[in-house]
Design an enzyme around this catalytic site. Structure first.
Site, mmCIF file in Angstrom:
data_model
loop_
_atom_site.group_PDB
_atom_site.id
_atom_site.type_symbol
_atom_site.label_atom_id
_atom_site.label_comp_id
_atom_site.label_asym_id
_atom_site.label_seq_id
_atom_site.Cartn_x
_atom_site.Cartn_y
_atom_site.Cartn_z
ATOM 1 N N ALA A 238 0.794 -1.231 0.000
ATOM 2 C CA ALA A 238 0.000 0.000 0.000
ATOM 3 C C ALA A 238 0.824 1.278 0.000
ATOM 4 C CB ALA A 238 -0.941 0.000 1.205
ATOM 5 N N GLY A 241 -0.636 4.947 0.272
ATOM 6 C CA GLY A 241 -2.065 4.680 0.193
ATOM 7 C C GLY A 241 -2.861 5.358 -0.889
ATOM 8 N N GLY A 242 -2.222 5.927 -1.900
ATOM 9 C CA GLY A 242 -2.977 6.599 -2.953
ATOM 10 C C GLY A 242 -3.978 5.694 -3.632
ATOM 11 N N LYS A 243 -3.551 4.484 -3.963
ATOM 12 C CA LYS A 243 -4.453 3.545 -4.645
ATOM 13 C C LYS A 243 -5.456 2.934 -3.671
ATOM 14 C CE LYS A 243 -1.163 2.579 -8.340
ATOM 15 N NZ LYS A 243 -0.068 3.428 -7.825
ATOM 16 N N CYS A 359 5.122 0.904 -11.771
ATOM 17 C CA CYS A 359 5.275 2.173 -12.466
ATOM 18 C C CYS A 359 6.570 2.115 -13.281
ATOM 19 C CB CYS A 359 5.268 3.361 -11.508
ATOM 20 S SG CYS A 359 6.485 3.268 -10.175
#
Length: 422
Positions: A238, A241-243, A359
């Site tokens: 995580a 925690g953006g996603k 990414c």
């Protein structure tokens, strides 16, 4: 453009922090702004642009300054005088006159511009390490030159609207009232693009949890997992925690969402962000060993593995990463990714779905990892869909995702060391 002496001194000092002190550029800039709270917007803009552009094009400007290429990454060779020369090469190639300072090292604009016209080997001209040029060429072939060029372009600022508190139209209006003009990103329903770069973290809208700053390509990952309200979902890597926050919004804040990470401080930051966003279905848990994962075997309808990676797809946002990475580090990450996919995939229930995401733009971190996993577990898993986003095709960062489906079990499977569903 006149450059105040105090500003130039801070630029040289900060470049030393990045290349000699090995600190990240964004942290150096943040710290400097805190020390100089009275700086106006013009000084802040010049300072930040100077740091980011010198970091982004470091090897090229070092070359234009007439310095020995083999020394551009050697901390002991990066002296204040040489830092000044590198910055001067940046300033000159942007068509600006150098400040008059008799104590500064002499840099002749004509020499700098002449070197720029003469050209240089691809890795020097693109300001990347030789190992990266070799790896990019090997893994990406004919696609590499265009990608290499795109990764040197500054990134746009994107926002993800928090649909638990407002919608995209309302957020645009609110930000407009605060003086920030945005535009809709057609391919990404949750995204807005800021028309002119600015720091949004001090805005009333951000403090109220109406949005998160998140690249548009990154915003495609959570929907790709296909979460639904009421599901049991695990974000197993995580981070901040953006996603996870995006998943909670897609679940309409209904169900159970367990956020795991090996770094407790990142989970602490996630809890703060969740509170601001109005999310209360997220439980955070630090991964302290293999037992943490074993106890969650077959407990999740959906699992997101946004695995640690090279970040090769987001070099536009983190240009100094290319000077801190190495071939050996990428190889280490590839081994770690395979280990995480092998171990954490066991958390998915039969019939459930897993998304493996990075990414990165390197096939060795992306589709090859998934292919290797399926070669071992093709009797249990199937590849449903892949998602590729690369920066040369638009303003987005580079991301990869693969959605895998765990085949439904024919009989009941006994799970040892399990705990109640998250």
């Amino acid at each position: 453009m006149k450059l105040p002496p105090h500003l130039l001194d801070e630029i040289i000092l900060s470049l030393g922090e990045v290349f000699v002190g090995r600190r990240y550029a964004d942290k150096v800039i943040e710290y400097t702004f805190k020390r100089h709270r009275k700086w106006g917007s013009r000084d802040r803009r010049i300072f930040a642009e100077s740091i980011y552009e010198c970091v982004r094009w470091w090897r090229w400007f070092w070359h234009l300054a007439g310095l020995p290429d083999e020394e551009h990454t050697q901390p002991e060779a990066i002296t204040p005088e040489r830092l000044w020369r590198v910055w001067a090469a940046y300033w000159i190639t942007n068509g600006r006159d150098l400040p008059k300072d008799e104590t500064a090292p002499e840099v002749k604009p004509g020499d700098v511009l002449k070197r720029a016209k003469e050209g240089a080997p691809p890795a020097i001209r693109a300001a990347i390490p030789d190992w990266l040029e070799a790896r990019g060429s090997q893994e990406l072939g004919a696609a590499w030159p265009a990608l290499r060029e795109a990764l040197n372009q500054p990134a746009d600022v994107f926002m993800r609207v928090n649909t638990l508190k407002n919608d995209r139209r309302a957020l645009r209006e609110k930000l407009g009232q605060e003086g920030y003009e945005t535009e809709v990103v057609e391919q990404v329903p949750s995204a807005l693009r800021l028309k002119q770069r600015a720091n949004l973290f001090g805005t009333a809208s951000y403090k109220a949890g109406l949005f998160e700053v998140q690249d548009a390509a990154s915003q495609l990952i959570a929907p790709f997992l296909q979460p639904e309200p009421g599901m049991r979902v695990i974000d197993a890597c995580a981070g901040g925690g953006g996603k996870a926050l995006h998943l909670a919004a897609l679940m309409r804040n209904k169900g159970r969402l367990l956020a795991l990470d090996v770094h407790g401080w990142k989970l602490a930051e996630l809890r703060k962000r969740a509170s601001r966003a109005g999310v209360d279905i997220i439980e955070t848990r630090e991964i302290e060993g293999s037992k943490t994962v074993k106890r969650l075997a077959q407990k999740a309808d959906r699992v997101l593995l946004d695995v640690p990676c090279s970040g090769m797809g987001v070099l536009r946002r983190n240009p100094d990463a290319k000077w801190k990475l190495s071939d050996a580090e990428i190889d280490r990450l590839i081994a770690l990714q395979a280990e995480i996919l092998e171990s954490y995939s066991r958390m998915v229930v039969p019939g459930g779905r897993l998304v493996y995401a990075t990414c990165s733009i390197l096939p060795s971190e992306n589709e090859r990892q998934v292919q290797a996993f399926l070669a071992k577990h093709g009797d249990e898993w199937t590849l449903e869909e892949e998602l590729h986003r690369t920066p040369e095709t638009g303003a987005f960062d580079g991301f990869y995702a693969a959605r895998l489906v765990r085949k439904a079990a024919e009989g009941k499977v006994e799970v040892k060391d399990a705990e109640p569903a998250p």
